[in-house]
Scaffold this motif. Structure first.
Motif, PDB file in Angstrom:
ATOM      1  N   CYS A   2      93.433 -16.777 118.411  1.00  0.00           N
ATOM      2  CA  CYS A   2      92.052 -16.308 118.574  1.00  0.00           C
ATOM      3  C   CYS A   2      91.142 -17.389 118.014  1.00  0.00           C
ATOM      4  CB  CYS A   2      91.835 -14.999 117.821  1.00  0.00           C
ATOM      5  SG  CYS A   2      90.099 -14.506 117.669  1.00  0.00           S
ATOM      6  N   VAL A   3      90.096 -17.734 118.750  1.00  0.00           N
ATOM      7  CA  VAL A   3      89.137 -18.740 118.320  1.00  0.00           C
ATOM      8  C   VAL A   3      87.758 -18.090 118.254  1.00  0.00           C
ATOM      9  CG1 VAL A   3      88.085 -20.977 118.824  1.00  0.00           C
ATOM     10  CG2 VAL A   3      90.514 -20.585 119.348  1.00  0.00           C
ATOM     11  N   GLY A   4      87.208 -17.965 117.044  1.00  0.00           N
ATOM     12  CA  GLY A   4      85.896 -17.359 116.872  1.00  0.00           C
ATOM     13  C   GLY A   4      84.789 -18.321 117.246  1.00  0.00           C
ATOM     14  N   VAL A   5      83.830 -17.832 118.010  1.00  0.00           N
ATOM     15  CA  VAL A   5      82.697 -18.651 118.446  1.00  0.00           C
ATOM     16  C   VAL A   5      81.389 -17.910 118.172  1.00  0.00           C
ATOM     17  CG1 VAL A   5      84.046 -19.874 120.176  1.00  0.00           C
ATOM     18  CG2 VAL A   5      82.851 -17.781 120.827  1.00  0.00           C
ATOM     19  N   ASP A   6      80.282 -18.551 118.521  1.00  0.00           N
ATOM     20  CA  ASP A   6      78.984 -18.048 118.076  1.00  0.00           C
ATOM     21  C   ASP A   6      78.436 -16.879 118.871  1.00  0.00           C
ATOM     22  OD1 ASP A   6      78.763 -19.796 120.212  1.00  0.00           O
ATOM     23  OD2 ASP A   6      76.930 -20.764 119.497  1.00  0.00           O
ATOM     24  N   THR A  47      94.744  -9.066 126.998  1.00  0.00           N
ATOM     25  CA  THR A  47      96.126  -9.556 126.921  1.00  0.00           C
ATOM     26  C   THR A  47      96.754  -9.776 128.293  1.00  0.00           C
ATOM     27  OG1 THR A  47      97.134  -7.336 126.860  1.00  0.00           O
ATOM     28  CG2 THR A  47      96.434  -8.298 124.753  1.00  0.00           C
ATOM     29  N   MET A  48      95.944  -9.662 129.345  1.00  0.00           N
ATOM     30  CA  MET A  48      96.508  -9.663 130.697  1.00  0.00           C
ATOM     31  C   MET A  48      96.176 -10.911 131.503  1.00  0.00           C
ATOM     32  SD  MET A  48      95.905  -5.590 131.489  1.00  0.00           S
ATOM     33  CE  MET A  48      94.312  -5.481 130.644  1.00  0.00           C
ATOM     34  N   GLY A  49      95.449 -11.844 130.921  1.00  0.00           N
ATOM     35  CA  GLY A  49      95.103 -13.074 131.606  1.00  0.00           C
ATOM     36  C   GLY A  49      95.557 -14.294 130.833  1.00  0.00           C
ATOM     37  N   LYS A  50      95.177 -15.445 131.335  1.00  0.00           N
ATOM     38  CA  LYS A  50      95.466 -16.701 130.626  1.00  0.00           C
ATOM     39  C   LYS A  50      94.663 -16.775 129.327  1.00  0.00           C
ATOM     40  CE  LYS A  50      97.351 -20.946 130.953  1.00  0.00           C
ATOM     41  NZ  LYS A  50      98.809 -21.186 131.113  1.00  0.00           N
ATOM     42  N   ALA A  51      93.475 -16.205 129.362  1.00  0.00           N
ATOM     43  CA  ALA A  51      92.605 -16.135 128.189  1.00  0.00           C
ATOM     44  C   ALA A  51      91.643 -14.972 128.399  1.00  0.00           C
ATOM     45  CB  ALA A  51      91.842 -17.446 127.991  1.00  0.00           C
ATOM     46  N   ALA A  52      90.969 -14.576 127.318  1.00  0.00           N
ATOM     47  CA  ALA A  52      90.011 -13.484 127.399  1.00  0.00           C
ATOM     48  C   ALA A  52      88.871 -13.729 126.427  1.00  0.00           C
ATOM     49  CB  ALA A  52      90.679 -12.144 127.081  1.00  0.00           C
ATOM     50  N   ALA A  53      87.669 -13.373 126.852  1.00  0.00           N
ATOM     51  CA  ALA A  53      86.472 -13.600 126.053  1.00  0.00           C
ATOM     52  C   ALA A  53      85.882 -12.277 125.576  1.00  0.00           C
ATOM     53  CB  ALA A  53      85.430 -14.361 126.871  1.00  0.00           C
ATOM     54  N   PHE A  54      85.483 -12.256 124.301  1.00  0.00           N
ATOM     55  CA  PHE A  54      84.886 -11.073 123.694  1.00  0.00           C
ATOM     56  C   PHE A  54      83.510 -11.420 123.126  1.00  0.00           C
ATOM     57  CE2 PHE A  54      89.357 -10.164 123.608  1.00  0.00           C
ATOM     58  CZ  PHE A  54      89.470  -8.788 123.739  1.00  0.00           C
ATOM     59  N   SER A  55      82.623 -10.433 123.154  1.00  0.00           N
ATOM     60  CA  SER A  55      81.338 -10.520 122.464  1.00  0.00           C
ATOM     61  C   SER A  55      81.339  -9.540 121.306  1.00  0.00           C
ATOM     62  CB  SER A  55      80.193 -10.166 123.421  1.00  0.00           C
ATOM     63  OG  SER A  55      78.980  -9.980 122.710  1.00  0.00           O
ATOM     64  N   PHE A  56      80.707  -9.947 120.202  1.00  0.00           N
ATOM     65  CA  PHE A  56      80.526  -9.047 119.058  1.00  0.00           C
ATOM     66  C   PHE A  56      79.043  -8.781 118.812  1.00  0.00           C
ATOM     67  CE2 PHE A  56      84.444 -11.553 118.007  1.00  0.00           C
ATOM     68  CZ  PHE A  56      85.336 -10.570 118.416  1.00  0.00           C
ATOM     69  N   TYR A  57      78.247  -8.844 119.867  1.00  0.00           N
ATOM     70  CA  TYR A  57      76.837  -8.462 119.780  1.00  0.00           C
ATOM     71  C   TYR A  57      76.752  -7.074 119.138  1.00  0.00           C
ATOM     72  CZ  TYR A  57      71.990  -7.857 121.308  1.00  0.00           C
ATOM     73  OH  TYR A  57      70.631  -7.653 121.340  1.00  0.00           O
ATOM     74  N   PRO A  58      75.715  -6.798 118.359  1.00  0.00           N
ATOM     75  CA  PRO A  58      75.690  -5.569 117.557  1.00  0.00           C
ATOM     76  C   PRO A  58      75.955  -4.273 118.315  1.00  0.00           C
ATOM     77  CG  PRO A  58      73.953  -7.033 116.829  1.00  0.00           C
ATOM     78  CD  PRO A  58      74.565  -7.682 118.049  1.00  0.00           C
ATOM     79  N   PRO A  77      99.199 -22.112 123.643  1.00  0.00           N
ATOM     80  CA  PRO A  77      98.807 -23.029 122.563  1.00  0.00           C
ATOM     81  C   PRO A  77      97.925 -24.175 123.033  1.00  0.00           C
ATOM     82  CG  PRO A  77     101.136 -23.293 123.118  1.00  0.00           C
ATOM     83  CD  PRO A  77     100.661 -22.079 123.829  1.00  0.00           C
ATOM     84  N   GLU A  78      98.074 -24.615 124.278  1.00  0.00           N
ATOM     85  CA  GLU A  78      97.223 -25.693 124.781  1.00  0.00           C
ATOM     86  C   GLU A  78      95.791 -25.212 124.983  1.00  0.00           C
ATOM     87  OE1 GLU A  78      96.893 -28.846 128.539  1.00  0.00           O
ATOM     88  OE2 GLU A  78      98.686 -27.607 128.285  1.00  0.00           O
ATOM     89  N   VAL A  79      95.653 -23.998 125.511  1.00  0.00           N
ATOM     90  CA  VAL A  79      94.315 -23.423 125.667  1.00  0.00           C
ATOM     91  C   VAL A  79      93.671 -23.244 124.298  1.00  0.00           C
ATOM     92  CG1 VAL A  79      93.006 -21.410 126.452  1.00  0.00           C
ATOM     93  CG2 VAL A  79      94.870 -22.297 127.855  1.00  0.00           C
ATOM     94  N   ASP A  80      94.441 -22.769 123.330  1.00  0.00           N
ATOM     95  CA  ASP A  80      93.936 -22.605 121.969  1.00  0.00           C
ATOM     96  C   ASP A  80      93.446 -23.935 121.402  1.00  0.00           C
ATOM     97  OD1 ASP A  80      93.688 -21.234 119.281  1.00  0.00           O
ATOM     98  OD2 ASP A  80      95.267 -22.672 118.795  1.00  0.00           O
ATOM     99  N   ALA A  81      94.229 -24.989 121.572  1.00  0.00           N
ATOM    100  CA  ALA A  81      93.832 -26.310 121.067  1.00  0.00           C
ATOM    101  C   ALA A  81      92.557 -26.789 121.739  1.00  0.00           C
ATOM    102  CB  ALA A  81      94.962 -27.313 121.280  1.00  0.00           C
ATOM    103  N   ASN A  82      92.450 -26.568 123.048  1.00  0.00           N
ATOM    104  CA  ASN A  82      91.235 -26.942 123.769  1.00  0.00           C
ATOM    105  C   ASN A  82      90.031 -26.191 123.238  1.00  0.00           C
ATOM    106  OD1 ASN A  82      92.556 -28.743 125.461  1.00  0.00           O
ATOM    107  ND2 ASN A  82      92.808 -27.263 127.134  1.00  0.00           N
ATOM    108  N   LEU A  83      90.200 -24.887 123.001  1.00  0.00           N
ATOM    109  CA  LEU A  83      89.099 -24.074 122.500  1.00  0.00           C
ATOM    110  C   LEU A  83      88.616 -24.563 121.138  1.00  0.00           C
ATOM    111  CD1 LEU A  83      90.496 -20.557 123.456  1.00  0.00           C
ATOM    112  CD2 LEU A  83      88.368 -21.539 124.340  1.00  0.00           C
ATOM    113  N   ARG A  84      89.542 -24.918 120.273  1.00  0.00           N
ATOM    114  CA  ARG A  84      89.167 -25.354 118.926  1.00  0.00           C
ATOM    115  C   ARG A  84      88.416 -26.681 118.964  1.00  0.00           C
ATOM    116  NH1 ARG A  84      91.016 -21.834 115.387  1.00  0.00           N
ATOM    117  NH2 ARG A  84      92.619 -20.428 116.166  1.00  0.00           N
ATOM    118  N   ARG A  85      88.817 -27.573 119.858  1.00  0.00           N
ATOM    119  CA  ARG A  85      88.060 -28.824 120.019  1.00  0.00           C
ATOM    120  C   ARG A  85      86.680 -28.559 120.606  1.00  0.00           C
ATOM    121  NH1 ARG A  85      93.347 -31.040 121.588  1.00  0.00           N
ATOM    122  NH2 ARG A  85      92.942 -30.302 123.704  1.00  0.00           N
ATOM    123  N   LEU A  86      86.641 -27.713 121.620  1.00  0.00           N
ATOM    124  CA  LEU A  86      85.384 -27.442 122.309  1.00  0.00           C
ATOM    125  C   LEU A  86      84.331 -26.851 121.381  1.00  0.00           C
ATOM    126  CD1 LEU A  86      86.894 -25.996 125.592  1.00  0.00           C
ATOM    127  CD2 LEU A  86      85.260 -27.895 125.519  1.00  0.00           C
TER     128      LEU A  86
END
Length: 369
Positions: free
Chosen positions: A54-58, A173-184, A202-211
């Motif tokens: 999991c990669v937390g973003v803004d 959990t059903m795709g290559k990746a999934a995006a979530f929002s934590f808007y209030p 793991p490659e997608v995870d590494a890409n996300l962390r660099r991005l």
């Protein structure tokens, strides 16, 4: 007293001590950016989904943008999705230079009509982006078969589906990746903006962390572009860690509120939410439908009950997306729904008394319109 479709003050009062303790924990930690709170939330949110990464973003929009980038989607590519969604879904596709291609939705659930997806695929298609809308999941098994047949990754938009289940599988959990929002307003909401992208790759995870960190793997050294400043805030991460332990409780309370609405409006001409087979609905929003929608909203407003429409303008009809070339009538189910759907108040701290007020007022209006 004025009522709206969402409010957080009652929840804050109940959880205030823990929320303020989360803030104090971060401020006293000595590290305010990408510290122990973000690391802890990433680990715990991944564990909740049974995933390794999991990669937390803004924010949720950038969770999609970085997810698309991490999957290699960019200029010249097409992404198949829906127009019946919050605009950020499509803004994210545009942000990476790709072109959204829309399919219509089902008339009862307002979810992607997967049977239309294969006909929308062209040689330029590079990704399928289902939106788990309003709190329940798209029919994923046939979509997964299409994705496998054409060699396409699936990026799930889970901004409205925290904790939702589909034939026992958790949204995200059903795709290559999934995006979530934590808007209030979300089922799992922060006290400000926040988002995350999850993956088993793991490659997608590494890409996300660099991005999310300027394209860097080590401070001050860029290894790959593009890069963004898109980090989940430590304070929001620590608050989310506390709230994550109550996510299933939040869902149960939303489901109980939805059940009361269903019972209250049975026998009326108000169309209440339909749960698709195999789905566990978490009711991010409680979307109902009526041909006299606008008159109903105005009548309730006169009683100081203010309702919302999710969403009044399908994306393909909005001025900012006119360049895509879609005309009125191109997505008839989506367009018809947009004229009739609206949302009733839905949040875990909604009291039985306040819900009764909405029910009584709406039943009175329905008897007259």
């Amino acid at each position: 007293m004025t009522m709206h479709v969402w409010g957080y003050l009652a929840e804050y009062e109940k959880e205030r001590t823990e929320i303020l303790d989360a803030v104090d924990t971060v401020f006293g930690s000595g590290q305010l950016v990408l510290g122990a709170s973000v690391e802890g939330f990433e680990r715990e949110f991944a564990e909740y989904h049974g995933l390794p990464h999991c990669v937390g973003v803004d924010n949720g929009t950038n969770a999609l943008v970085l997810g698309l980038r991490a999957l290699g989607i960019g200029p010249g590519d097409e992404v198949v999705t829906v127009s019946n969604t919050a605009a950020p879904t499509v803004v994210a596709i545009d942000a990476v230079g790709a072109t959204p291609v829309f399919v219509d939705v089902h008339s009862d659930t307002y979810l992607m009509d997967v049977e239309q997806v294969e006909a929308a695929i062209t040689p330029r298609t590079r990704c399928l982006l289902p939106v788990h809308l309003y709190g329940q999941c798209v029919d994923m098994a046939p979509l997964e078969r299409i994705a496998e047949k054409h060699g396409l990754p699936i990026l799930e938009d889970c901004a409205q589906a925290h904790g939702a289940r589909h034939h026992g599988r958790t949204a995200g959990t059903m795709g290559k990746a999934a995006a979530f929002s934590f808007y209030p307003t979300k089922v799992l909401g922060a006290y400000g903006d926040g988002g995350a992208t999850v993956t088993a790759d793991p490659e997608v995870d590494a890409n996300l962390r660099r991005l999310r960190y300027y394209g860097m793997e080590t401070t001050y050294h860029v290894v790959r572009l593009p890069g963004y400043n898109s980090r989940l805030d430590e304070v929001q991460a620590e608050i989310l860690r506390r709230k994550l332990t109550r996510l299933d409780d939040y869902v149960a309370k939303r489901q109980a509120i939805a059940q009361r609405y269903a019972e209250a409006f049975a026998g009326t001409d108000l169309v209440t939410p339909v749960t698709a087979p195999g789905n566990t609905h978490v009711y991010y929003v409680h979307v109902v439908r009526h041909p006299r929608r606008d008159a109903i909203i105005e009548a309730l407003k006169a009683q100081d009950i203010h309702l919302n429409i999710s969403y009044p303008w399908p994306v393909h009809t909005q001025k900012g997306f006119a360049h895509l070339g879609y005309k009125e009538g191109s997505l008839p189910v989506t367009e018809a729904a947009a004229k009739e759907i609206f949302s009733l108040p839905m949040y875990p701290s909604l009291t039985a008394g306040d819900q009764d007020r909405v029910i009584d007022a709406l039943r009175g209006v329905l008897a007259k319109v």
